[in-house]
Scaffold this motif. Structure first.
Motif, PDB file in Angstrom:
ATOM      1  N   ASN A   1       8.169   8.321  -1.722  1.00  0.00           N
ATOM      2  CA  ASN A   1       8.931   7.148  -2.163  1.00  0.00           C
ATOM      3  C   ASN A   1      10.361   7.482  -2.589  1.00  0.00           C
ATOM      4  O   ASN A   1      10.938   6.791  -3.407  1.00  0.00           O
ATOM      5  N   LEU A   2      10.923   8.552  -2.045  1.00  0.00           N
ATOM      6  CA  LEU A   2      12.317   8.860  -2.340  1.00  0.00           C
ATOM      7  C   LEU A   2      13.204   7.810  -1.693  1.00  0.00           C
ATOM      8  O   LEU A   2      12.953   7.381  -0.578  1.00  0.00           O
ATOM      9  N   ALA A   3      14.223   7.438  -2.401  1.00  0.00           N
ATOM     10  CA  ALA A   3      15.124   6.417  -1.873  1.00  0.00           C
ATOM     11  C   ALA A   3      16.276   7.042  -1.095  1.00  0.00           C
ATOM     12  O   ALA A   3      16.885   6.386  -0.285  1.00  0.00           O
ATOM     13  N   GLN A   4      16.550   8.311  -1.325  1.00  0.00           N
ATOM     14  CA  GLN A   4      17.737   8.912  -0.740  1.00  0.00           C
ATOM     15  C   GLN A   4      17.444  10.325  -0.249  1.00  0.00           C
ATOM     16  O   GLN A   4      16.816  11.102  -0.943  1.00  0.00           O
ATOM     17  N   PHE A   5      17.916  10.638   0.952  1.00  0.00           N
ATOM     18  CA  PHE A   5      17.817  11.973   1.503  1.00  0.00           C
ATOM     19  C   PHE A   5      19.229  12.455   1.785  1.00  0.00           C
ATOM     20  O   PHE A   5      20.101  11.665   2.140  1.00  0.00           O
TER      21      PHE A   5
ATOM     22  N   LEU B   1      25.527  22.082  15.190  1.00  0.00           N
ATOM     23  CA  LEU B   1      25.878  21.538  13.871  1.00  0.00           C
ATOM     24  C   LEU B   1      24.943  22.029  12.773  1.00  0.00           C
ATOM     25  O   LEU B   1      25.238  21.864  11.593  1.00  0.00           O
ATOM     26  N   LYS B   2      23.812  22.619  13.174  1.00  0.00           N
ATOM     27  CA  LYS B   2      22.813  23.109  12.215  1.00  0.00           C
ATOM     28  C   LYS B   2      22.501  22.047  11.157  1.00  0.00           C
ATOM     29  O   LYS B   2      22.628  22.279   9.956  1.00  0.00           O
ATOM     30  N   LEU B   3      22.079  20.872  11.638  1.00  0.00           N
ATOM     31  CA  LEU B   3      21.766  19.755  10.745  1.00  0.00           C
ATOM     32  C   LEU B   3      20.417  19.960  10.081  1.00  0.00           C
ATOM     33  O   LEU B   3      19.468  20.447  10.706  1.00  0.00           O
ATOM     34  N   SER B   4      20.340  19.601   8.819  1.00  0.00           N
ATOM     35  CA  SER B   4      19.075  19.619   8.079  1.00  0.00           C
ATOM     36  C   SER B   4      19.089  18.474   7.084  1.00  0.00           C
ATOM     37  O   SER B   4      20.144  17.934   6.749  1.00  0.00           O
TER      38      SER B   4
ATOM     39  N   GLY C   1      15.437  18.737  -3.362  1.00  0.00           N
ATOM     40  CA  GLY C   1      16.117  19.855  -2.733  1.00  0.00           C
ATOM     41  C   GLY C   1      15.315  20.580  -1.670  1.00  0.00           C
ATOM     42  O   GLY C   1      15.741  21.608  -1.163  1.00  0.00           O
ATOM     43  N   LEU C   2      14.150  20.038  -1.309  1.00  0.00           N
ATOM     44  CA  LEU C   2      13.319  20.676  -0.293  1.00  0.00           C
ATOM     45  C   LEU C   2      13.768  20.269   1.103  1.00  0.00           C
ATOM     46  O   LEU C   2      13.953  19.084   1.385  1.00  0.00           O
ATOM     47  N   VAL C   3      13.954  21.255   1.972  1.00  0.00           N
ATOM     48  CA  VAL C   3      14.319  20.985   3.358  1.00  0.00           C
ATOM     49  C   VAL C   3      13.102  20.398   4.072  1.00  0.00           C
ATOM     50  O   VAL C   3      11.992  20.926   3.961  1.00  0.00           O
ATOM     51  N   ILE C   4      13.295  19.305   4.789  1.00  0.00           N
ATOM     52  CA  ILE C   4      12.203  18.705   5.549  1.00  0.00           C
ATOM     53  C   ILE C   4      12.032  19.510   6.840  1.00  0.00           C
ATOM     54  O   ILE C   4      12.942  19.553   7.669  1.00  0.00           O
TER      55      ILE C   4
ATOM     56  N   GLY D   1       9.774  15.180  14.765  1.00  0.00           N
ATOM     57  CA  GLY D   1       8.749  16.218  14.738  1.00  0.00           C
ATOM     58  C   GLY D   1       8.424  16.771  13.366  1.00  0.00           C
ATOM     59  O   GLY D   1       8.257  17.975  13.194  1.00  0.00           O
ATOM     60  N   ILE D   2       8.288  15.896  12.389  1.00  0.00           N
ATOM     61  CA  ILE D   2       7.885  16.323  11.041  1.00  0.00           C
ATOM     62  C   ILE D   2       6.368  16.510  11.045  1.00  0.00           C
ATOM     63  O   ILE D   2       5.645  15.628  11.508  1.00  0.00           O
ATOM     64  N   PRO D   3       5.860  17.642  10.552  1.00  0.00           N
ATOM     65  CA  PRO D   3       4.409  17.840  10.512  1.00  0.00           C
ATOM     66  C   PRO D   3       3.706  16.706   9.754  1.00  0.00           C
ATOM     67  O   PRO D   3       4.216  16.199   8.753  1.00  0.00           O
ATOM     68  N   HIS D   4       2.520  16.328  10.262  1.00  0.00           N
ATOM     69  CA  HIS D   4       1.798  15.155   9.752  1.00  0.00           C
ATOM     70  C   HIS D   4       1.589  15.175   8.241  1.00  0.00           C
ATOM     71  O   HIS D   4       1.839  14.169   7.566  1.00  0.00           O
ATOM     72  N   LYS D   5       1.124  16.276   7.691  1.00  0.00           N
ATOM     73  CA  LYS D   5       0.828  16.329   6.248  1.00  0.00           C
ATOM     74  C   LYS D   5       2.090  16.056   5.418  1.00  0.00           C
ATOM     75  O   LYS D   5       2.061  15.279   4.472  1.00  0.00           O
ATOM     76  N   ILE D   6       3.176  16.648   5.810  1.00  0.00           N
ATOM     77  CA  ILE D   6       4.440  16.456   5.086  1.00  0.00           C
ATOM     78  C   ILE D   6       4.955  15.039   5.302  1.00  0.00           C
ATOM     79  O   ILE D   6       5.419  14.382   4.365  1.00  0.00           O
TER      80      ILE D   6
END
Length: 121
Positions: A7-11, A62-65, A71-74, A99-104
């Motif tokens: 439920n984070l509002a901002q990334f 661009l090495k986007l993340s 502060g955790l990288v997705i 391609g975000i892993p399902h659990k995360i």
């Protein structure tokens, strides 16, 4: 594994370690591990803007993340910024995280998962 910040509002979006913008990642495709949303650029976005305007195919240089408020990288297969503002005449810029892993994905975007599951009930 502790919750990654559901439920984070901002990334926060980074390019080569520099903050280039933010997104709420308000939309998603849960089964595909994809989330996307409006991109709100920071002043530093101007450093990469030309590449985001002209190259929608491969932005790996661009090495986007993307990071959570904690502060955790997705972890994901890729991140892209699709800037259509020049042709749309507005600030139409979209952030895609693929391609975000399902659990995360389930922990970060429970509303996307719930919306997908709602289709079958």
């Amino acid at each position: 594994m502790a919750a990654l910040g559901a439920n984070l509002a901002q990334f926060t979006v980074y390019s080569n370690g520099t903050v280039v913008g933010y997104s709420e990642l308000e939309n998603g495709d849960a089964p595909m591990g994809v989330t996307f949303g409006a991109f709100k650029p920071s002043d530093e976005y101007n450093i990469i803007r030309h590449e985001c305007l002209t190259n929608h195919l491969n932005q790996s240089a661009l090495k986007l993340s993307v990071r959570t408020n904690a502060g955790l990288v997705i972890p994901c297969a890729g991140v892209s910024i699709l800037d259509y503002s020049a042709e749309a005449g507005s600030e139409l810029i979209e952030l895609n995280v693929l391609g975000i892993p399902h659990k995360i994905y389930s922990e970060l975007f429970p509303e996307h998962v719930a919306s997908y599951n709602q289709q079958f009930h």
